[in-house]
Design an enzyme around this catalytic site. Structure first.
Site, PDB file in Angstrom:
ATOM      1  N   HIS A  57       0.803  -1.227   0.000  1.00  0.00           N
ATOM      2  CA  HIS A  57       0.000   0.000   0.000  1.00  0.00           C
ATOM      3  C   HIS A  57       0.835   1.276   0.000  1.00  0.00           C
ATOM      4  O   HIS A  57       0.267   2.364  -0.136  1.00  0.00           O
ATOM      5  CB  HIS A  57      -0.918   0.016   1.222  1.00  0.00           C
ATOM      6  CG  HIS A  57      -0.143   0.144   2.493  1.00  0.00           C
ATOM      7  ND1 HIS A  57       0.533  -0.925   3.049  1.00  0.00           N
ATOM      8  CD2 HIS A  57       0.105   1.209   3.289  1.00  0.00           C
ATOM      9  CE1 HIS A  57       1.151  -0.511   4.144  1.00  0.00           C
ATOM     10  NE2 HIS A  57       0.911   0.772   4.305  1.00  0.00           N
ATOM     11  N   HIS A  72       1.674   6.916  -0.699  1.00  0.00           N
ATOM     12  CA  HIS A  72       0.736   6.093   0.068  1.00  0.00           C
ATOM     13  C   HIS A  72      -0.518   5.921  -0.772  1.00  0.00           C
ATOM     14  O   HIS A  72      -1.218   6.895  -1.056  1.00  0.00           O
ATOM     15  CB  HIS A  72       0.405   6.760   1.405  1.00  0.00           C
ATOM     16  CG  HIS A  72      -0.119   5.810   2.419  1.00  0.00           C
ATOM     17  ND1 HIS A  72      -1.366   5.251   2.352  1.00  0.00           N
ATOM     18  CD2 HIS A  72       0.473   5.295   3.519  1.00  0.00           C
ATOM     19  CE1 HIS A  72      -1.541   4.444   3.379  1.00  0.00           C
ATOM     20  NE2 HIS A  72      -0.435   4.451   4.101  1.00  0.00           N
TER      21      HIS A  72
END
Length: 150
Positions: A57, A72
């Site tokens: 992620h 992110h």
């Protein structure tokens, strides 16, 4: 001057618009947010350097001068434990700006009830040094997102 490319295609937003208070308050660092376009995407390195950290992620690229850029993918996506993401690169790989790092499916992230907004921030940098001209526009992958003088 550090030139940061867009790791994904979408619509750029101010960091304060990330639906996460840590990012929104600038506590992680200055930068830009991106609401990704529909469809599976491949996130790319925003700068050339070493993949210092790599998770499904999120990832951090550190250049030769020590500038670190965090990407992110989505908000609270750490809790997905890698579902909807596929690593292409490996931690400690040397990457050039634009090299593929992670393939992911924003629609899958959205179906889990999480935001798909991506943070692209420079760690350990004064927020006033970021050129915010890329905010509020559509950006393509590898397009200049912002410049920063840290």
């Amino acid at each position: 001057m550090l030139r940061v490319l867009s790791p994904v295609a979408g619509h750029s937003l101010a960091v304060r618009d990330i639906p996460d208070p840590v990012f929104a308050k600038g506590l992680v660092g200055p930068g830009v947010a991106i609401r990704p376009r529909d469809g599976t995407q491949t996130a790319v390195a925003p700068i050339s350097g070493t993949l210092a950290k790599l998770h499904p992620h999120a990832f951090v690229v550190v250049d030769e001068e020590g500038h670190a850029v965090l990407v992110h993918l989505g908000v609270d996506t750490v809790h997905m434990q890698g579902e909807g993401f596929h690593l292409i690169a490996h931690e400690r790989d040397h990457v050039r700006a634009g090299d593929e790092v992670v393939s992911w499916d924003p629609a899958y992230v959205e179906r889990t009830g999480r935001s798909t907004v991506c943070a692209v921030v420079v760690l350990d940098c004064d927020p006033v040094t970021v050129d915010k001209q890329a905010v509020g526009v559509d950006v393509d992958t590898q397009e200049l997102l912002f410049e920063v003088d840290c």
